[in-house]
Scaffold this motif. Structure first.
Motif, PDB file in Angstrom:
ATOM      1  N   SER A   1     -24.798   0.578  13.217  1.00 52.67           N
ATOM      2  CA  SER A   1     -24.714   1.685  12.254  1.00 52.67           C
ATOM      3  C   SER A   1     -23.274   1.947  11.816  1.00 52.67           C
ATOM      4  CB  SER A   1     -25.321   2.942  12.873  1.00 52.67           C
ATOM      5  OG  SER A   1     -24.777   3.154  14.147  1.00 52.67           O
ATOM      6  N   GLY A   2     -22.374   1.030  12.146  1.00 52.66           N
ATOM      7  CA  GLY A   2     -21.000   1.186  11.672  1.00 52.66           C
ATOM      8  C   GLY A   2     -19.983   1.039  12.786  1.00 52.66           C
ATOM      9  N   THR A   3     -18.717   1.013  12.396  1.00 52.84           N
ATOM     10  CA  THR A   3     -17.643   0.841  13.363  1.00 52.84           C
ATOM     11  C   THR A   3     -17.258   2.192  13.958  1.00 52.84           C
ATOM     12  OG1 THR A   3     -16.837  -0.960  12.003  1.00 52.84           O
ATOM     13  CG2 THR A   3     -15.338  -0.108  13.678  1.00 52.84           C
ATOM     14  N   ILE A   4     -17.075   2.225  15.276  1.00 52.49           N
ATOM     15  CA  ILE A   4     -16.570   3.431  15.917  1.00 52.49           C
ATOM     16  C   ILE A   4     -15.143   3.162  16.369  1.00 52.49           C
ATOM     17  CG2 ILE A   4     -16.819   4.961  17.890  1.00 52.49           C
ATOM     18  CD1 ILE A   4     -19.847   4.439  17.673  1.00 52.49           C
ATOM     19  N   TYR A   5     -14.221   3.964  15.856  1.00 51.48           N
ATOM     20  CA  TYR A   5     -12.812   3.811  16.202  1.00 51.48           C
ATOM     21  C   TYR A   5     -12.547   4.640  17.439  1.00 51.48           C
ATOM     22  CZ  TYR A   5     -12.406   1.667  11.635  1.00 51.48           C
ATOM     23  OH  TYR A   5     -12.562   0.835  10.568  1.00 51.48           O
ATOM     24  N   ALA A   6     -12.758   4.046  18.618  1.00 48.81           N
ATOM     25  CA  ALA A   6     -12.697   4.826  19.854  1.00 48.81           C
ATOM     26  C   ALA A   6     -11.255   5.060  20.298  1.00 48.81           C
ATOM     27  CB  ALA A   6     -13.492   4.120  20.944  1.00 48.81           C
ATOM     28  N   VAL A   7     -10.442   4.001  20.224  1.00 46.78           N
ATOM     29  CA  VAL A   7      -9.039   4.111  20.640  1.00 46.78           C
ATOM     30  C   VAL A   7      -8.188   3.546  19.509  1.00 46.78           C
ATOM     31  CG1 VAL A   7      -7.321   3.261  22.269  1.00 46.78           C
ATOM     32  CG2 VAL A   7      -9.547   3.994  23.106  1.00 46.78           C
ATOM     33  N   ASN A   8      -7.185   4.333  19.081  1.00 45.22           N
ATOM     34  CA  ASN A   8      -6.499   4.004  17.826  1.00 45.22           C
ATOM     35  C   ASN A   8      -4.989   3.935  17.952  1.00 45.22           C
ATOM     36  OD1 ASN A   8      -8.999   4.154  16.204  1.00 45.22           O
ATOM     37  ND2 ASN A   8      -8.927   6.290  16.853  1.00 45.22           N
ATOM     38  N   GLY A   9      -4.516   3.085  18.857  1.00 45.84           N
ATOM     39  CA  GLY A   9      -3.073   2.965  19.009  1.00 45.84           C
ATOM     40  C   GLY A   9      -2.556   3.902  20.081  1.00 45.84           C
ATOM     41  N   VAL A  10      -2.997   3.633  21.300  1.00 43.22           N
ATOM     42  CA  VAL A  10      -2.600   4.484  22.425  1.00 43.22           C
ATOM     43  C   VAL A  10      -1.328   3.948  23.070  1.00 43.22           C
ATOM     44  CG1 VAL A  10      -3.223   4.848  24.843  1.00 43.22           C
ATOM     45  CG2 VAL A  10      -4.721   5.654  23.044  1.00 43.22           C
ATOM     46  N   ASN A  11      -0.405   4.855  23.353  1.00 47.24           N
ATOM     47  CA  ASN A  11       0.842   4.492  24.021  1.00 47.24           C
ATOM     48  C   ASN A  11       1.034   5.373  25.235  1.00 47.24           C
ATOM     49  OD1 ASN A  11       2.321   2.584  22.140  1.00 47.24           O
ATOM     50  ND2 ASN A  11       1.754   4.255  20.765  1.00 47.24           N
ATOM     51  N   PHE A  12       1.225   4.746  26.402  1.00 45.61           N
ATOM     52  CA  PHE A  12       1.689   5.531  27.544  1.00 45.61           C
ATOM     53  C   PHE A  12       2.205   4.600  28.628  1.00 45.61           C
ATOM     54  CE2 PHE A  12      -2.805   4.862  28.571  1.00 45.61           C
ATOM     55  CZ  PHE A  12      -2.754   4.498  29.909  1.00 45.61           C
ATOM     56  N   GLU A  13       2.945   5.187  29.561  1.00 51.60           N
ATOM     57  CA  GLU A  13       3.415   4.434  30.716  1.00 51.60           C
ATOM     58  C   GLU A  13       2.894   5.121  31.959  1.00 51.60           C
ATOM     59  OE1 GLU A  13       7.621   4.228  30.602  1.00 51.60           O
ATOM     60  OE2 GLU A  13       7.663   2.853  28.897  1.00 51.60           O
ATOM     61  N   LEU A  14       2.427   4.314  32.898  1.00 56.86           N
ATOM     62  CA  LEU A  14       1.993   4.873  34.173  1.00 56.86           C
ATOM     63  C   LEU A  14       3.143   4.673  35.162  1.00 56.86           C
ATOM     64  CD1 LEU A  14      -0.168   6.024  36.073  1.00 56.86           C
ATOM     65  CD2 LEU A  14      -1.024   3.710  36.388  1.00 56.86           C
ATOM     66  N   PRO A  15       3.811   5.767  35.577  1.00 58.01           N
ATOM     67  CA  PRO A  15       4.956   5.597  36.466  1.00 58.01           C
ATOM     68  C   PRO A  15       4.523   5.050  37.830  1.00 58.01           C
ATOM     69  CG  PRO A  15       4.541   7.936  36.019  1.00 58.01           C
ATOM     70  CD  PRO A  15       3.515   7.174  35.280  1.00 58.01           C
ATOM     71  N   ARG A  16       5.375   4.237  38.420  1.00 56.72           N
ATOM     72  CA  ARG A  16       5.013   3.594  39.686  1.00 56.72           C
ATOM     73  C   ARG A  16       4.942   4.616  40.824  1.00 56.72           C
ATOM     74  NH1 ARG A  16       4.695  -1.806  40.713  1.00 56.72           N
ATOM     75  NH2 ARG A  16       5.649  -2.291  38.731  1.00 56.72           N
TER      76      ARG A  16
ATOM     77  N   MET B   1      -5.031  13.359  25.225  1.00 59.04           N
ATOM     78  CA  MET B   1      -5.604  12.418  24.271  1.00 59.04           C
ATOM     79  C   MET B   1      -6.496  13.157  23.287  1.00 59.04           C
ATOM     80  SD  MET B   1      -7.229   8.819  25.304  1.00 59.04           S
ATOM     81  CE  MET B   1      -7.433   7.575  24.053  1.00 59.04           C
ATOM     82  N   TYR B   2      -6.391  12.754  22.045  1.00 58.17           N
ATOM     83  CA  TYR B   2      -7.275  13.331  21.027  1.00 58.17           C
ATOM     84  C   TYR B   2      -7.563  12.292  19.951  1.00 58.17           C
ATOM     85  CZ  TYR B   2      -9.501  16.483  17.826  1.00 58.17           C
ATOM     86  OH  TYR B   2     -10.437  17.058  17.032  1.00 58.17           O
ATOM     87  N   GLY B   3      -8.834  12.116  19.629  1.00 58.43           N
ATOM     88  CA  GLY B   3      -9.208  11.212  18.545  1.00 58.43           C
ATOM     89  C   GLY B   3      -8.691   9.793  18.731  1.00 58.43           C
ATOM     90  N   GLY B   4      -8.609   9.342  19.979  1.00 55.83           N
ATOM     91  CA  GLY B   4      -8.212   7.964  20.233  1.00 55.83           C
ATOM     92  C   GLY B   4      -6.725   7.727  20.227  1.00 55.83           C
ATOM     93  N   ILE B   5      -5.925   8.790  20.172  1.00 56.39           N
ATOM     94  CA  ILE B   5      -4.472   8.613  20.343  1.00 56.39           C
ATOM     95  C   ILE B   5      -3.954   9.612  21.374  1.00 56.39           C
ATOM     96  CG2 ILE B   5      -4.099   7.755  17.990  1.00 56.39           C
ATOM     97  CD1 ILE B   5      -2.909  10.499  17.312  1.00 56.39           C
ATOM     98  N   ILE B   6      -2.757   9.315  21.900  1.00 57.04           N
ATOM     99  CA  ILE B   6      -2.102  10.274  22.778  1.00 57.04           C
ATOM    100  C   ILE B   6      -1.338  11.243  21.888  1.00 57.04           C
ATOM    101  CG2 ILE B   6      -0.422  10.578  24.648  1.00 57.04           C
ATOM    102  CD1 ILE B   6      -2.715   8.921  25.585  1.00 57.04           C
ATOM    103  N   VAL B   7      -1.619  12.536  22.018  1.00 53.79           N
ATOM    104  CA  VAL B   7      -0.921  13.488  21.153  1.00 53.79           C
ATOM    105  C   VAL B   7       0.268  14.127  21.853  1.00 53.79           C
ATOM    106  CG1 VAL B   7      -2.902  13.961  19.676  1.00 53.79           C
ATOM    107  CG2 VAL B   7      -2.532  15.352  21.727  1.00 53.79           C
ATOM    108  N   GLU B   8       0.248  14.128  23.193  1.00 55.80           N
ATOM    109  CA  GLU B   8       1.386  14.706  23.895  1.00 55.80           C
ATOM    110  C   GLU B   8       1.484  14.096  25.280  1.00 55.80           C
ATOM    111  OE1 GLU B   8       1.699  18.934  23.769  1.00 55.80           O
ATOM    112  OE2 GLU B   8       3.559  18.934  24.920  1.00 55.80           O
ATOM    113  N   GLU B   9       2.731  13.872  25.733  1.00 54.04           N
ATOM    114  CA  GLU B   9       2.913  13.362  27.082  1.00 54.04           C
ATOM    115  C   GLU B   9       4.180  13.968  27.657  1.00 54.04           C
ATOM    116  OE1 GLU B   9       3.452   9.080  27.710  1.00 54.04           O
ATOM    117  OE2 GLU B   9       4.028   9.696  29.731  1.00 54.04           O
ATOM    118  N   GLY B  10       4.137  14.242  28.951  1.00 49.05           N
ATOM    119  CA  GLY B  10       5.332  14.795  29.577  1.00 49.05           C
ATOM    120  C   GLY B  10       5.041  15.130  31.026  1.00 49.05           C
TER     121      GLY B  10
END
Ligand SMILES: Nc1ncnc2c1ncn2[C@@H]1O[C@H](COP(=O)(O)OP(=O)(O)OP(=O)(O)O)[C@@H](O)[C@H]1O
Ligand SMILES: [Mg+2]
Lengths: 321, 335
Positions: free
Chosen positions: B24-39, B233-242
């Protein structure tokens, strides 16, 4: 742990107890075979033995065969003899029915085992491959094979195999019993028709299980794919299949009768077919009893294996599927 | 065991996009996510239902089911790009270096195989280990997670309580001491007291072992107790990190602020306000900020460009056009 053992033996006891009314019912129906069959058995047996049909001879024969007296009395008389292992005497051969049947039973068991093995060897690879390669050529091939297996009657398939592999190519013996090579064609004929259903059921079951979260979780742990399919998926997909097997056992038993006829296989099925032609009621009674006993016992075994496959039933005391 | 502090992140996710090509169409689930997982630290990934958190997790494991596909991005672990690895290389990595703990332990454990055998097969799928060696390893791990080891080892999942099941599932995920654990809402099927237990165990594992935890949750309070950093996360992107304290103390992004206002533990004036509107199901390639329809501060520019996840100084990042011009951009959040 002790209570598991106790629980199991209690369960077995309970299951055996429920068999008693079933077996009584079977014995009544079998007994009534004689009553409902056209013709007077005493007349038939006298005719078979070339004894002149005088009223005295008939009277004497009826008394000897337990055919006089009221119905319930005759049933009890028959049942008492049955319980002591006396199934009566074949009208046509004059041999005890028990001996006639037991001497042919190994051949039928051999055929049934061969058929089951063939069924497993066809159904498992076909079903697993169809599930793993869902909607590819392999899946369609398996569907087609299953369709043929389900729709071609086994006597026709048997004749086809005979003409191809035995007559034209001369690879295998046409009929009779003896070596493993004799067993091959009848087993294949018997197994193929049954395999069709199971291959499709196995495919459907596997496809369903492979979607489940625990399969995904096993893959997420890096469990080898052979284990994911062979253990996680297959073990769960088998549970419904085993139940179906118990229900379709009748097909297997009926199948042996047809296949024995086609391949001149000297088993109890063939004996029964001859008995039908000869109006040999005691043999038919014996055959019906034997089949009923096998049916009931195999279904008991199926129930037990179901419990083995699903620990929730075995250990939880839950009787839901 | 005390771990050497290493500065390089355990996991770097760059510009990850994953889509589902359904009938029924394409679902854009994740749209350019950026983050780092600190060790050896915990990063909480929070956001509403449908934000793409689980899809991000499954993308990292390379276990996106059909008809989904990772369309672009980079997932770096120890310098290697996971997206460049072969199927069998990925299988070896899963469970050994990279594990996941799912939401519902009853569904994630096979009902007809004992816990012990499920642990054992996991060990033996990765290492040469005899049955007794594997059993020994399993018992040690179960014991460390405060379970009656012997009994749990021989039990089927249905014979355990809900809390024990999740701890058994945790033992399975951690049995080979992976570097990274992704916990996808591990407490949402448990009642409140058991949630505390699991969180304490996770924290304990973090302190004891060299483990980096990506903690996906709806539960902001749980995130606050466990995580060092948080990504919203919102709408498949990270909107804030800290850092946890910064983001929950002084949220930058309007969505983060709305999210915190909707949670009893964080709303300032005691009045709960649900986030207005409902989370989007993104079925078209979008331009502009995904949150703009629900944002009270949205302007024309918000409809034009996807706001980049920009450095706001002090280790904080936010993707919003309305914030003052960032000092410098180090990440690009466009898709
Ligand atoms: N197998 C799939 N097929 C099609 N669409 C999918 C699939 N899995 C996820 N999606 C879609 O991807 C989007 C993100 O889903 P995801 O499961 O990542 O959300 P989530 O943030 O984990 O939400 P929740 O908090 O409810 O778990 C949703 O719109 C969902 O419908
Ligand atoms: Mg999710």
């Amino acid at each position: 742990m002790w209570y598991r053992g106790a629980f199991l033996s209690y369960y077995l006891l309970k299951r055996f107890a429920t068999l008693i009314p079933v077996m009584i019912g079977v014995s009544i129906i079998t007994f009534l075979l004689v009553e409902l069959a056209p013709g007077d058995p005493a007349e038939i047996i006298l005719a078979k033995r070339d004894i002149e049909l005088t009223p005295q001879a008939l009277e004497e024969a009826r008394r000897l065969m337990g055919l006089d007296g009221p119905l319930y009395e005759r049933y009890l008389h028959w049942l008492r003899r049955l319980l002591s292992g006396d199934l009566g005497v074949s009208y046509s051969s004059g041999e005890p029915v028990a001996r006639e049947i037991l001497s042919r039973l190994p051949a039928t068991l051999e055929l049934a085992a061969g058929g089951l093995l063939a069924m497993l060897l066809i159904a498992f690879p076909l079903g697993i491959a169809a599930a793993l390669y869902n909607r590819t050529f392999i899946d369609h091939f398996s569907r087609f094979t299953a369709l043929i297996g389900a729709s071609v009657p086994s006597f026709y398939l048997g004749l086809l195999l005979i003409s191809m592999l035995a007559v034209h190519l001369d690879w295998l013996p046409v009929m009779g019993r003896g070596t493993i090579r004799h067993l091959l064609l009848p087993s294949l004929t018997l197994g193929f028709g049954l395999a069709a259903t199971y291959a499709r059921l196995l495919r459907a079951g596997l496809l369903e299980v492979l979607q489940l979260e625990y399969v995904r979780a096993a893959r997420a742990r890096g469990v080898r794919e052979t284990l994911v399919i062979g253990r996680h998926a297959l073990k769960n997909a088998l549970i419904p299949l085993v139940t179906v097997f118990g229900l379709s056992l009748g097909n297997l038993l009926g199948g042996t009768m047809v296949v024995e006829q086609v391949f001149a296989w000297p088993g109890v099925g063939r004996l029964a077919v001859q008995a039908i032609f000869n109006r040999d009621i005691p043999i038919l009674q014996g055959y019906a009893l034997l089949m009923a006993v096998i049916y009931v016992l195999v279904n008991l075994a199926v129930d037990l294996s179901y419990r083995y496959l699903d620990p929730r039933i075995r250990l939880g005391g839950k009787e839901v599927g | 065991m005390q771990c050497k502090e290493k500065l390089s992140p355990a996991l770097i996710v760059k510009n990850l996009s994953t889509r589902f090509y359904t009938r029924s169409g394409t679902i854009y689930a994740v749209n350019g996510v950026n983050f780092e997982l600190p060790r050896n630290r915990c990063l909480a990934l929070i956001g509403e239902s449908g934000a793409g958190k689980s899809v991000t997790a499954l993308s990292i494991l390379r276990m996106i089911p059909k008809p989904g596909r990772i369309v672009s991005g980079e997932i770096r672990m120890n310098g290697d790009d996971l997206l460049a690895k072969s199927g069998s290389q990925m299988r070896k990595l899963r469970g050994e270096e990279l594990s996941i703990l799912f939401q519902d332990p009853l569904a994630a454990l096979n009902p007809v195989i004992t816990i012990g055998n499920q642990i054992r097969e996991t060990i033996q799928s990765h290492r040469r280990a005899s049955k007794s060696m594997a059993e020994e390893m399993a018992l040690v791990k179960l014991d460390a997670l405060k379970l009656p080891a012997k009994r749990v080892y021989n039990s089927f999942p249905f014979q355990l309580s809900g809390g024990m099941r999740q701890r058994a599932a945790l033992a399975l995920a951690l049995i080979l001491h992976p570097q990274i654990l992704i916990a996808d809402e591990p407490t949402s099927f448990l009642d409140v007291t058991l949630q505390g237990q699991i969180l304490a165990l996770l924290k304990n594992e973090l302190d004891r072992c060299c483990l980096s935890l990506l903690f996906i949750t709806h539960d902001l309070a749980a995130a606050a107790t466990v995580a060092d950093r948080v990504a919203v996360m919102y709408g498949g992107i990270i909107v804030e990190e800290g850092s946890m304290r910064d983001v929950f103390g002084h949220p930058f992004h309007p969505y983060t602020r709305a999210l915190l206002r909707s949670h009893p533990a964080f709303c300032r004036n005691g009045r709960l306000e649900p986030v207005p509107g409902s989370a989007p199901l993104i079925t078209e390639s979008f331009s502009g900020c995904p949150f703009r329809q629900r944002c009270s501060e949205a302007e024309t520019i918000c409809a034009e460009d996807v706001p980049p996840l920009a450095d706001r100084g002090g280790g904080r990042f936010a993707a919003c056009h309305k914030l003052p011009e960032p000092a410098k951009q180090i990440m690009d959040g466009s898709c």
